[in-house]
Design a protein around this motif. Sequence first.
Motif, short mmCIF file in Angstrom:
data_model
loop_
_atom_site.label_atom_id
_atom_site.label_comp_id
_atom_site.label_asym_id
_atom_site.label_seq_id
_atom_site.Cartn_x
_atom_site.Cartn_y
_atom_site.Cartn_z
N PHE A 177 -12.33 -74.61 -13.89
CA PHE A 177 -13.56 -75.57 -13.21
C PHE A 177 -13.18 -75.66 -11.71
O PHE A 177 -14.41 -75.77 -11.04
CB PHE A 177 -13.61 -77.63 -13.73
N TYR A 180 -14.55 -72.49 -10.02
CA TYR A 180 -15.91 -72.58 -10.58
C TYR A 180 -16.75 -73.20 -9.41
O TYR A 180 -17.74 -72.58 -8.74
CB TYR A 180 -16.79 -73.35 -11.60
N ASN A 181 -16.39 -74.09 -9.20
CA ASN A 181 -16.89 -74.82 -8.15
C ASN A 181 -17.18 -74.48 -7.09
O ASN A 181 -17.79 -74.53 -6.25
CB ASN A 181 -16.31 -76.29 -7.72
N TYR A 184 -19.05 -71.34 -7.07
CA TYR A 184 -20.40 -71.72 -7.25
C TYR A 184 -21.27 -72.64 -6.64
O TYR A 184 -22.43 -72.29 -6.25
CB TYR A 184 -20.99 -71.22 -8.55
N GLY A 189 -21.97 -76.50 -9.84
CA GLY A 189 -20.69 -77.00 -11.26
C GLY A 189 -20.87 -78.16 -11.94
O GLY A 189 -20.69 -78.65 -13.17
N HIS A 249 -18.63 -66.72 -15.28
CA HIS A 249 -17.82 -67.14 -14.29
C HIS A 249 -16.90 -66.29 -14.00
O HIS A 249 -15.66 -66.21 -14.52
CB HIS A 249 -16.97 -68.70 -15.47
N SER A 252 -12.79 -67.00 -13.80
CA SER A 252 -12.16 -67.81 -14.64
C SER A 252 -10.92 -66.81 -15.23
O SER A 252 -11.36 -65.38 -15.49
CB SER A 252 -12.82 -68.32 -15.66
N LEU A 258 -18.02 -69.33 -18.72
CA LEU A 258 -18.25 -70.44 -18.80
C LEU A 258 -17.06 -70.71 -20.28
O LEU A 258 -17.80 -70.66 -21.17
CB LEU A 258 -18.95 -71.25 -18.54
#
Length: 301
Positions: A177, A180-181, A184, A189, A249, A252, A258
């Motif tokens: 995560f 991801y933050n 993006y 998020g 994602h 990842s 995700l």
Amino acid sequence: MSEETQKVLIADDDGINRQVLATLLKQDYVVLLAKTGEQAIERAQRHLPDLLMLDVMLPDMDGYEVLRRLRADPATAHIEVIFITGMGRPEDEAKGLKLGAADYITKPFNTTVVMARVATHLEVVRQRRMLQHLAHMDGLTELANRRRFDEIYQSEWQRAARHGHALSVALLDIDCFKQYNDHYGHPAGDRALRAVARAARGAMRRPCDVAARYGGEEIVVLMPETDAAQALHVAESIREAVAQMLVPHERSIAGPVLSVSIGGATLPPGGEESAPALFESADAALYRAKQAGRNRVNWRM
């Protein structure tokens, strides 16, 4: 928060008084009736009304004793009480108010006054419950917050231990995560976290099941009276629901979209594991799910 019709319990041994009040109130509220103090206590415990209109003089005990017993029981201590009485002495009114009554209505009834006072007190009840609900809710995900979860978890663990029921708990973590933050942005998020919360909430099939935001990107799911096989099925359905959202994602290590890792543990019927130990077992299972490659469920059976 559901907008259920509020409930009013009327406790009066005079049938005409009960009928007058019931006729006044039944168009706007669910009305329950009692003729004695014991009936009033039993129906208050069973139905948990929003408001009790309580006659001071009842055949088996006075209204003051009914109020004392309701206030002594945590389940009924919060019920708003209006005394209805033919006595007009200030000392009688003061006695009831000191015991925790919200108001007095005197007989014979003025219907306009009755409706106005009932509406006023029920609005207070509604607003108080709304504030309590907001205090227990995580603002971003609209799931229960950690404080509320801790309260429910301790209560459900005690109930499971007392009655020999199974209790299952699952910890869910969004894979990668932070990445991801970083890639993006935090608004994206937040949207992703809300979507995962909806998936968790959607898997809850019973009122007693609870999904809560435990911290950061971590969500916890509590399933009372649920064995390991049933809980594993719920956890897997959450994992699949998140994967099927197909939220890209790129950063990842678990896959192109995700995903979540879930760890869980079950207190079997008659089990003696402590509440902290059960939660730690779920946390350890989550760690194993991450170590095994993420986007999977690991359950301590």
